[in-house]
Design a protein around this motif. Structure first.
Motif, short mmCIF file in Angstrom:
data_model
loop_
_atom_site.label_atom_id
_atom_site.label_comp_id
_atom_site.label_asym_id
_atom_site.label_seq_id
_atom_site.Cartn_x
_atom_site.Cartn_y
_atom_site.Cartn_z
N SER A 50 17.30 33.26 11.52
CA SER A 50 17.80 33.48 10.15
C SER A 50 17.76 32.20 9.33
O SER A 50 17.38 32.21 8.15
N TRP A 51 18.15 31.06 9.95
CA TRP A 51 18.08 29.79 9.24
C TRP A 51 16.64 29.46 8.86
O TRP A 51 16.36 28.96 7.77
N ALA A 52 15.71 29.72 9.80
CA ALA A 52 14.30 29.43 9.52
C ALA A 52 13.79 30.23 8.34
O ALA A 52 13.06 29.72 7.49
N CYS A 53 14.20 31.50 8.26
CA CYS A 53 13.79 32.35 7.13
C CYS A 53 14.40 31.88 5.82
O CYS A 53 13.79 31.98 4.76
N LEU A 54 15.63 31.37 5.90
CA LEU A 54 16.32 30.92 4.69
C LEU A 54 15.67 29.67 4.10
O LEU A 54 15.62 29.49 2.88
N PHE A 55 15.17 28.78 4.96
CA PHE A 55 14.70 27.48 4.50
C PHE A 55 13.19 27.34 4.43
O PHE A 55 12.68 26.51 3.68
N TYR A 56 12.46 28.15 5.23
CA TYR A 56 11.01 27.95 5.31
C TYR A 56 10.26 29.24 4.97
O TYR A 56 10.57 30.31 5.51
N PRO A 57 9.25 29.15 4.12
CA PRO A 57 8.48 30.35 3.74
C PRO A 57 7.48 30.74 4.82
O PRO A 57 7.11 29.92 5.68
N LYS A 58 7.04 31.96 4.78
CA LYS A 58 5.99 32.42 5.70
C LYS A 58 4.65 31.87 5.20
O LYS A 58 4.30 32.02 4.03
N LEU A 59 3.93 31.23 6.12
CA LEU A 59 2.67 30.58 5.75
C LEU A 59 1.51 31.20 6.51
O LEU A 59 1.66 31.60 7.67
N SER A 60 0.36 31.27 5.86
CA SER A 60 -0.85 31.77 6.52
C SER A 60 -2.05 31.36 5.68
O SER A 60 -1.92 30.95 4.52
N HIS A 61 -3.22 31.48 6.28
CA HIS A 61 -4.46 31.15 5.58
C HIS A 61 -4.97 32.42 4.89
O HIS A 61 -5.85 33.12 5.36
N ILE A 62 -4.37 32.72 3.74
CA ILE A 62 -4.76 33.91 2.97
C ILE A 62 -5.59 33.49 1.77
O ILE A 62 -6.64 34.06 1.49
N HIS A 63 -5.08 32.50 1.06
CA HIS A 63 -5.78 32.04 -0.15
C HIS A 63 -6.53 30.75 0.15
O HIS A 63 -6.13 29.96 1.00
N ARG A 64 -7.60 30.53 -0.54
CA ARG A 64 -8.36 29.30 -0.36
C ARG A 64 -7.56 28.09 -0.83
O ARG A 64 -7.67 27.00 -0.26
N ILE A 65 -6.78 28.28 -1.87
CA ILE A 65 -5.96 27.19 -2.39
C ILE A 65 -4.49 27.52 -2.17
O ILE A 65 -4.02 28.58 -2.59
N THR A 66 -3.75 26.62 -1.50
CA THR A 66 -2.34 26.84 -1.23
C THR A 66 -1.54 26.68 -2.51
O THR A 66 -1.70 25.68 -3.22
N PRO A 67 -0.66 27.64 -2.85
CA PRO A 67 0.16 27.51 -4.06
C PRO A 67 1.01 26.24 -4.02
O PRO A 67 1.45 25.83 -2.95
#
Length: 281
Positions: free
Chosen positions: A96-113
């Protein structure tokens, strides 16, 4: 009726028995015992509650910040857990702490927002420092970062999908054991299926080595016969190890020495096969 039940309970010594609740045991064992460190104080607990409520309010799950883990906060935690596919128990643990502080990341877009680049850079820094990636942190979740994430996930028994979710973040941030560096690091990068076939290959190869270098008189079998014999003997070695008075080392200097019993089994393959034949006859 109630008086009779109370009397029977007292006579049987069951007066102090308490019903068992798995959720209660889970909370007491892990979450009511906080992570302790040198500067830990009761003030740290209060700061954590305040930070939790601020995060929940910022994400729209909590209306009021009370400074107490009250019923409203618990309901907000449960709703947050439900939205993030976590166990809905109202307990704020590592996931739960990890979800609160860190976003889900993956290689979806060529450029990271831009809003995710700091999190990606922190991820890359951990992977770089621990040898999973040779690329220096730059904040962009590219293919090299995805491959490094998959290597990390395989080593720590996570699903190797390259997605950095709550479980991967929790393990990245310290919820793990040290890697046994006495074992070849290349093997850690193999997938579970590849690792299984690799182990089978080493076991069969070790038995074949013993078969074709056996000092016992007699002709060596043909390759197809030797392969079938070696595969069958891989099932016998664990039973032989239980019978032999050998104590394997916890940290062998040469990891391949663990396959020495398979070579020994190959050397004595004829007596073993003859003995197995007498048992079945």
């Amino acid at each position: 009726m109630n008086r009779a039940i109370k009397s029977l309970t007292f006579l049987l010594g069951l007066k102090s028995i308490k019903p068992y609740f798995p959720e209660e045991k889970q909370v007491c064992l892990f979450n009511k015992r906080p992570i302790l460190y040198r500067d830990f104080t009761p003030k740290s607990v209060q700061e954590s509650i305040n930070e939790l409520q601020q995060r929940l309010q910022a994400q729209g799950f909590l209306a009021n910040i009370s400074g107490k883990f009250d019923l409203e906060t618990e309901e907000a935690v449960k709703e947050f857990q439900k939205r993030n596919n976590l166990r809905v128990d109202g307990v704020v643990g590592p996931l739960s702490w990890a979800c609160l502080f860190y976003p889900k990341l993956s290689h979806i877009h060529r450029i990271t927002p831009p809003e995710l680049q700091d999190a990606v850079k922190e991820l890359q820094n951990i992977l770089y420092e621990e040898g999973f990636s040779k690329k220096k942190p730059d904040g962009y979740f590219d293919r090299e970062t995805e491959r490094a994430v998959k290597r990390f996930q395989r080593i720590y028994g996570l699903k190797d999908d390259g997605l950095v979710g709550a479980a991967t973040w929790a393990v990245l941030m310290g919820m793990r054991q040290k890697i046994d560096k006495s074992f070849p690091r290349l093997v850690y990068f193999l997938s579970p299926h590849s690792l299984f076939f690799w182990e089978q290959f080493l076991m069969i190869s070790s038995i074949l080595l013993g078969i074709y270098h056996s000092p016992i008189p007699g002709p060596s079998p043909q390759l197809n016969t030797a392969l079938a014999t070696a595969y069958a003997l891989t099932c016998i070695v664990p039973f032989l190890l239980e019978c032999l008075p050998l104590k394997p080392s916890d940290k062998p200097s040469l990891p391949l020495l663990q396959y020495a019993p398979y070579v020994l089994t190959g050397i004595f393959w004829k007596p073993i096969i003859n003995f197995m034949g007498t048992l079945f006859n």
